[in-house]
Write an enzyme that holds these catalytic residues in place. Structure first.
Site, PDB file in Angstrom:
ATOM      1  N   CYS A   7       0.816  -1.213   0.000  1.00  0.00           N
ATOM      2  CA  CYS A   7       0.000   0.000   0.000  1.00  0.00           C
ATOM      3  C   CYS A   7       0.853   1.268   0.000  1.00  0.00           C
ATOM      4  O   CYS A   7       1.998   1.253   0.444  1.00  0.00           O
ATOM      5  CB  CYS A   7      -0.875   0.026   1.234  1.00  0.00           C
ATOM      6  SG  CYS A   7      -1.838  -1.444   1.457  1.00  0.00           S
ATOM      7  N   ARG A  60       4.978  -0.172  -6.210  1.00  0.00           N
ATOM      8  CA  ARG A  60       4.977  -1.001  -5.016  1.00  0.00           C
ATOM      9  C   ARG A  60       3.994  -2.165  -5.122  1.00  0.00           C
ATOM     10  O   ARG A  60       4.077  -3.114  -4.344  1.00  0.00           O
ATOM     11  CB  ARG A  60       4.643  -0.151  -3.799  1.00  0.00           C
ATOM     12  CG  ARG A  60       5.634   0.972  -3.575  1.00  0.00           C
ATOM     13  CD  ARG A  60       5.115   1.953  -2.569  1.00  0.00           C
ATOM     14  NE  ARG A  60       5.007   1.341  -1.259  1.00  0.00           N
ATOM     15  CZ  ARG A  60       5.973   1.369  -0.353  1.00  0.00           C
ATOM     16  NH1 ARG A  60       7.085   1.991  -0.615  1.00  0.00           N
ATOM     17  NH2 ARG A  60       5.830   0.790   0.807  1.00  0.00           N
ATOM     18  N   TRP A  79      -3.116  -2.765  -1.323  1.00  0.00           N
ATOM     19  CA  TRP A  79      -2.763  -4.154  -1.619  1.00  0.00           C
ATOM     20  C   TRP A  79      -3.482  -4.972  -0.547  1.00  0.00           C
ATOM     21  O   TRP A  79      -3.145  -4.878   0.632  1.00  0.00           O
ATOM     22  CB  TRP A  79      -1.248  -4.323  -1.531  1.00  0.00           C
ATOM     23  CG  TRP A  79      -0.712  -5.631  -2.036  1.00  0.00           C
ATOM     24  CD1 TRP A  79      -0.370  -5.942  -3.320  1.00  0.00           C
ATOM     25  CD2 TRP A  79      -0.418  -6.795  -1.270  1.00  0.00           C
ATOM     26  NE1 TRP A  79       0.112  -7.227  -3.389  1.00  0.00           N
ATOM     27  CE2 TRP A  79       0.091  -7.781  -2.147  1.00  0.00           C
ATOM     28  CE3 TRP A  79      -0.540  -7.124   0.081  1.00  0.00           C
ATOM     29  CZ2 TRP A  79       0.484  -9.047  -1.726  1.00  0.00           C
ATOM     30  CZ3 TRP A  79      -0.156  -8.390   0.504  1.00  0.00           C
ATOM     31  CH2 TRP A  79       0.354  -9.331  -0.403  1.00  0.00           C
ATOM     32  N   ASN A 133      -1.795   2.276   5.924  1.00  0.00           N
ATOM     33  CA  ASN A 133      -0.905   1.163   5.547  1.00  0.00           C
ATOM     34  C   ASN A 133      -0.632   0.363   6.803  1.00  0.00           C
ATOM     35  O   ASN A 133      -0.415   0.951   7.864  1.00  0.00           O
ATOM     36  CB  ASN A 133       0.445   1.674   5.041  1.00  0.00           C
ATOM     37  CG  ASN A 133       0.357   2.323   3.689  1.00  0.00           C
ATOM     38  OD1 ASN A 133      -0.700   2.346   3.069  1.00  0.00           O
ATOM     39  ND2 ASN A 133       1.476   2.852   3.228  1.00  0.00           N
ATOM     40  N   GLY A 134      -0.556  -0.955   6.674  1.00  0.00           N
ATOM     41  CA  GLY A 134      -0.242  -1.781   7.843  1.00  0.00           C
ATOM     42  C   GLY A 134      -1.400  -2.687   8.198  1.00  0.00           C
ATOM     43  O   GLY A 134      -2.360  -2.821   7.426  1.00  0.00           O
ATOM     44  N   GLU A 160      18.447 -17.091  -7.994  1.00  0.00           N
ATOM     45  CA  GLU A 160      18.018 -15.740  -8.343  1.00  0.00           C
ATOM     46  C   GLU A 160      17.471 -15.697  -9.779  1.00  0.00           C
ATOM     47  O   GLU A 160      16.448 -15.058 -10.049  1.00  0.00           O
ATOM     48  CB  GLU A 160      19.178 -14.751  -8.146  1.00  0.00           C
ATOM     49  CG  GLU A 160      18.907 -13.322  -8.563  1.00  0.00           C
ATOM     50  CD  GLU A 160      17.703 -12.661  -7.900  1.00  0.00           C
ATOM     51  OE1 GLU A 160      17.149 -13.200  -6.944  1.00  0.00           O
ATOM     52  OE2 GLU A 160      17.297 -11.596  -8.400  1.00  0.00           O
ATOM     53  N   LYS A 196      13.669 -14.662 -10.815  1.00  0.00           N
ATOM     54  CA  LYS A 196      13.344 -13.587 -11.768  1.00  0.00           C
ATOM     55  C   LYS A 196      12.330 -14.096 -12.786  1.00  0.00           C
ATOM     56  O   LYS A 196      11.365 -13.417 -13.099  1.00  0.00           O
ATOM     57  CB  LYS A 196      14.595 -13.086 -12.517  1.00  0.00           C
ATOM     58  CG  LYS A 196      15.554 -12.221 -11.731  1.00  0.00           C
ATOM     59  CD  LYS A 196      15.085 -10.817 -11.466  1.00  0.00           C
ATOM     60  CE  LYS A 196      14.336 -10.689 -10.188  1.00  0.00           C
ATOM     61  NZ  LYS A 196      15.020 -10.602  -8.940  1.00  0.00           N
ATOM     62  N   GLU A 207       8.792 -14.620 -11.149  1.00  0.00           N
ATOM     63  CA  GLU A 207       7.998 -13.475 -10.702  1.00  0.00           C
ATOM     64  C   GLU A 207       7.473 -12.606 -11.837  1.00  0.00           C
ATOM     65  O   GLU A 207       6.412 -12.024 -11.701  1.00  0.00           O
ATOM     66  CB  GLU A 207       8.706 -12.650  -9.624  1.00  0.00           C
ATOM     67  CG  GLU A 207       9.939 -11.936 -10.025  1.00  0.00           C
ATOM     68  CD  GLU A 207      10.563 -11.141  -8.863  1.00  0.00           C
ATOM     69  OE1 GLU A 207       9.842 -10.657  -7.991  1.00  0.00           O
ATOM     70  OE2 GLU A 207      11.799 -11.002  -8.870  1.00  0.00           O
ATOM     71  N   HIS A 263      19.190 -36.634  -7.054  1.00  0.00           N
ATOM     72  CA  HIS A 263      18.528 -37.074  -5.822  1.00  0.00           C
ATOM     73  C   HIS A 263      17.039 -36.771  -5.828  1.00  0.00           C
ATOM     74  O   HIS A 263      16.418 -36.691  -4.771  1.00  0.00           O
ATOM     75  CB  HIS A 263      19.215 -36.425  -4.610  1.00  0.00           C
ATOM     76  CG  HIS A 263      20.654 -36.808  -4.506  1.00  0.00           C
ATOM     77  ND1 HIS A 263      21.071 -38.025  -4.010  1.00  0.00           N
ATOM     78  CD2 HIS A 263      21.779 -36.157  -4.893  1.00  0.00           C
ATOM     79  CE1 HIS A 263      22.383 -38.088  -4.072  1.00  0.00           C
ATOM     80  NE2 HIS A 263      22.847 -36.964  -4.620  1.00  0.00           N
ATOM     81  N   LYS A 297       6.429  -4.254  -4.179  1.00  0.00           N
ATOM     82  CA  LYS A 297       7.857  -3.933  -4.176  1.00  0.00           C
ATOM     83  C   LYS A 297       8.433  -4.034  -2.783  1.00  0.00           C
ATOM     84  O   LYS A 297       9.545  -4.487  -2.584  1.00  0.00           O
ATOM     85  CB  LYS A 297       8.058  -2.522  -4.742  1.00  0.00           C
ATOM     86  CG  LYS A 297       9.512  -2.074  -4.819  1.00  0.00           C
ATOM     87  CD  LYS A 297      10.300  -2.876  -5.833  1.00  0.00           C
ATOM     88  CE  LYS A 297      11.748  -2.497  -5.927  1.00  0.00           C
ATOM     89  NZ  LYS A 297      12.549  -3.561  -6.576  1.00  0.00           N
TER      90      LYS A 297
HETATM   91  O1  M6R Z   1      13.252  -4.860   0.017  1.00  0.00           O
HETATM   92  P1  M6R Z   1      13.785  -6.231   0.279  1.00  0.00           P
HETATM   93  O2  M6R Z   1      15.084  -6.497  -0.386  1.00  0.00           O
HETATM   94  O3  M6R Z   1      13.842  -6.542   1.762  1.00  0.00           O
HETATM   95  O4  M6R Z   1      12.701  -7.194  -0.335  1.00  0.00           O
HETATM   96  C1  M6R Z   1      12.819  -8.570  -0.230  1.00  0.00           C
HETATM   97  C2  M6R Z   1      11.980  -9.273  -1.272  1.00  0.00           C
HETATM   98  O5  M6R Z   1      10.634  -8.976  -1.081  1.00  0.00           O
HETATM   99  C3  M6R Z   1      12.392  -8.889  -2.687  1.00  0.00           C
HETATM  100  O6  M6R Z   1      13.731  -9.150  -2.916  1.00  0.00           O
HETATM  101  C4  M6R Z   1      11.561  -9.665  -3.718  1.00  0.00           C
HETATM  102  O7  M6R Z   1      11.886 -11.012  -3.662  1.00  0.00           O
HETATM  103  C5  M6R Z   1      11.781  -9.079  -5.107  1.00  0.00           C
HETATM  104  N1  M6R Z   1      10.532  -8.907  -5.772  1.00  0.00           N
HETATM  105  C6  M6R Z   1      12.614  -9.938  -5.968  1.00  0.00           C
HETATM  106  O8  M6R Z   1      12.747  -9.457  -7.252  1.00  0.00           O
END
Ligand code: M6R
Length: 615
Positions: free
Chosen positions: A2, A27, A77, A103-104, A487, A491, A494, A510, A610
């Site tokens: 949010c 975000r 959100w 927010n929260g 990683e 990518k 997501e 395994h 984000k």
């Molecule tokens: O802001 P942060 O690095 O703490 O966020 C952690 C994850 O939420 C963040 O890395 C998320 O996995 C990304 N969308 C990856 O691209």
């Protein structure tokens, strides 16, 4: 997650709120809304989905919008209650005179809701936020003082909040309060702003006041008063934001993600700047505020992080253990916070986070601090909550990252870990000096090598086209590049919603090998000269024997690789130990081009935020 923006002043309030929300859009959100206050009334406008729907709604109802003097806006959100118009913010009290955005998560909202319902409050939504609207209105009815009403109300809230309140009877005033969720005031001339994050206000002012937990800001167009929860005035520093509005522009790239991938060579130069300037000089990492005698004896480090930052942490573990011989544990923050850990005062705890606002990592850091550990934070946001909790702070200086998928912040975190590992190794005297000199030299060359990768992406784009119809992928690697496999797979998942999993190549036999056939491509990371090259090669052959299509990511010029693999993505020569700082780039590009080819919303993938500010 949010986002909040509030404005009081002479500008066109609707435009300021929409611009602020647009700058927070990255975000992630599912609905949006604004409340506008004119001299006689407060009106609320909401829409589901993207901000364009809210803009259209406002356009259609333009005739009823008089001359607003203040307003608050929100992108939501969903946490409590589905994404719907009725659950979108702002929320109002029963009579509609008071509006809030939040927010929260309010943890005791059910009890409060029950109490307030008994008093006659009419609840319309399923949200926890609506409780705040009724609660403040109830307090206001007793005191007729909005500031006091907000103070009395937030004392009753349990959980996390950044909340903004406006009341029809108190025009020209916005009150903001925070606890465990970020909030700041943007200071202008004859106008003031309030927001959950800096991009919301950067177009208008760079002067900001950051609120701390339990502080309340009373904002008019000419004044900003900050008090603690008891009403005592707190003197706050006005800070200047380091960002330029330019950071929020795509600069001709189709997506922020592509722009941010291309910024990586300069990001590395930035990270190295002032810390590694001469291979004969020690790494200058003055940010680590631990005495060198303590560092010399240090024998345990714990790194806590989430998502992509967790993968940077895995690279960090490998190289700190390799260079400095210090034992390092890496754990997802969400796991760390719910178990008995062995963290103690002699443990150096490192928190890694792009945003510095990830709720689980903040909780983990607080737990580590309570145990007496020195906490080092590696973050892209030196203005964040996490940074404020740090005993030592390494800002990674990647610049604002807009795309939900982390790219340049990852490379900046990884490079920061190289500097940290070298720094620790130099203090401990645990690394061969000429080897270290070579590594430093190579680190300085990295940006140029990445520029080489970025200057010719034809093979990556062809590979993306060829493989975009596959539903599942496996990424394999060993050693320091295992984190790169994780990683790279993250990518792809997501932004393209394709199932991709990273495995230690040696683990294939395994279990995962059972899944292999012509429908499951395997991407192997192979860096020659290191200890794992031959092993990953033979693991790839095993995959080929099961009819899997093979993609190589390699710096090898071996012709046999062209024979074995269906596609070869080549990167410049690099030593294996430093290679995660370059292998990530083609993997980001591959994910990008697949998602782009499939027409996905690259910068704002579905269901993702984000910065994950709730547990
Ligand atoms: O802001 P942060 O690095 O703490 O966020 C952690 C994850 O939420 C963040 O890395 C998320 O996995 C990304 N969308 C990856 O691209």
């Amino acid at each position: 997650m949010c986002g909040i923006v509030g404005y009081v002043g002479q500008r066109d309030v609707v435009s300021v709120l929409l611009k602020g929300l647009t700058n927070l859009e990255y975000r992630g959100y599912d609905s949006a809304g604004i409340a506008l206050q004119d001299s006689g009334d407060i009106k609320v406008y909401k829409s589901l989905g993207k901000l364009i729907n809210l803009k259209n709604e406002l356009e259609q109802r333009r005739a009823e919008i008089k001359q607003p003097i203040a307003g608050i806006g929100h992108i939501r959100w969903a946490t409590h209650g589905s994404p719907s118009l009725v659950n979108a913010h702002p929320h109002s009290c029963t009579c509609g005179k008071l509006v809030v955005v939040h927010n929260g998560i309010i943890e005791n909202y059910k009890e409060l809701r029950e109490e307030l319902s008994k008093k006659g409050c009419e609840f319309r939504s399923q949200t926890d936020t609506e409780t705040i609207a009724h609660l403040v209105a109830d307090e206001y009815s007793k005191t007729k003082n909005l500031e006091l009403a907000v103070r009395n109300s937030v004392k009753k809230l349990q959980g996390a909040y950044a909340v903004c309140v406006m009341h029809k009877d108190v025009p020209n005033l916005i009150i903001g309060a925070r606890k465990h969720a970020p909030m700041l005031v943007g200071v202008g001339e004859g106008e003031n702003f309030i927001a959950s994050d800096t991009p919301a206000i950067i177009e208008y002012t760079k002067r900001t006041i950051y609120l701390e937990d339990n502080e309340i800001a009373v904002v008019t167009k000419d004044t900003v008063k900050v008090t603690d929860i008891e009403g005592n005035v707190v003197t706050k520093k006005v800070e200047t934001l380091p960002w330029e509005p330019m950071a929020l522009s795509k600069l001709g790239y189709k997506h922020f993600m592509l722009k941010e991938i291309h910024e990586q060579p300069d990001v590395i130069r930035n990270v190295l700047n002032g810390k590694l300037y001469d291979i004969d000089e020690p790494i200058a990492l003055n940010e680590v505020k631990l005495d060198s005698e303590i560092l010399k004896k240090l024998n345990k480090i714990e790194i806590i992080a989430c998502g992509t930052s967790l993968h940077a942490a895995l690279v960090g573990k490998y190289i700190i253990e390799d260079f400095a011989g210090i034992s390092v544990e890496v754990e997802a923050s969400s796991e760390y916070i719910y178990r008995k850990t062995t963290t103690d005062a002699s443990t150096l705890v490192i928190g890694v986070s792009q945003s510095g606002e990830t709720a689980d990592t903040i909780t983990a850091i607080k737990q580590a601090k309570a145990k007496g550990s020195h906490v080092l934070i590696i973050t892209n946001r030196p203005d964040s909550n996490m940074a404020r909790l740090a005993d030592s702070l390494i800002p990674v200086n990647a610049g604002i990252e807009v795309s939900v998928a982390a790219t340049k912040s990852y490379i900046a975190q990884v490079i920061s870990f190289y500097l940290l590992a070298m720094h620790l190794a130099e203090i401990k005297g645990s690394i061969d000096k000429s080897y270290l000199k070579n590594l430093k030299h190579e680190l300085i060359q990295l940006p140029t090598k990445i520029e080489e990768v970025l200057s010719n992406t034809t093979t990556i784009q062809e590979c993306a086209r060829k493989f975009s119809s596959y539903k599942n992928f496996i990424y394999i690697a060993r050693g320091v590049n295992l984190a790169s496999a994780f990683e790279g797979a993250l990518k792809l998942k997501e932004i393209s919603y394709i199932n991709a999993t990273g495995y230690a190549a040696g683990e294939l036999k395994h279990g995962p090998i059972a899944m292999l056939d012509e429908t499951m491509p395997v991407l192997s990371i192979l860096i020659p000269g290191g200890i794992t090259y031959e092993k990953v090669l033979s693991n790839s052959e095993e995959a080929k024997a099961r009819n899997a299509k093979l993609i190589a990511l390699t710096s090898s010029n071996d012709k046999n690789i062209d024979v074995l693999f269906d596609v070869v993505l080549r990167i410049p020569q690099v030593s294996e130990i430093l290679s995660p700082a370059i292998t990530c780039v083609p993997l980001q590009l591959l994910a990008y081009y697949i998602a782009e080819f499939l027409g996905k919303d690259v910068d704002q993938p579905r269901n993702l935020a984000k910065s994950v500010t709730v547990e």
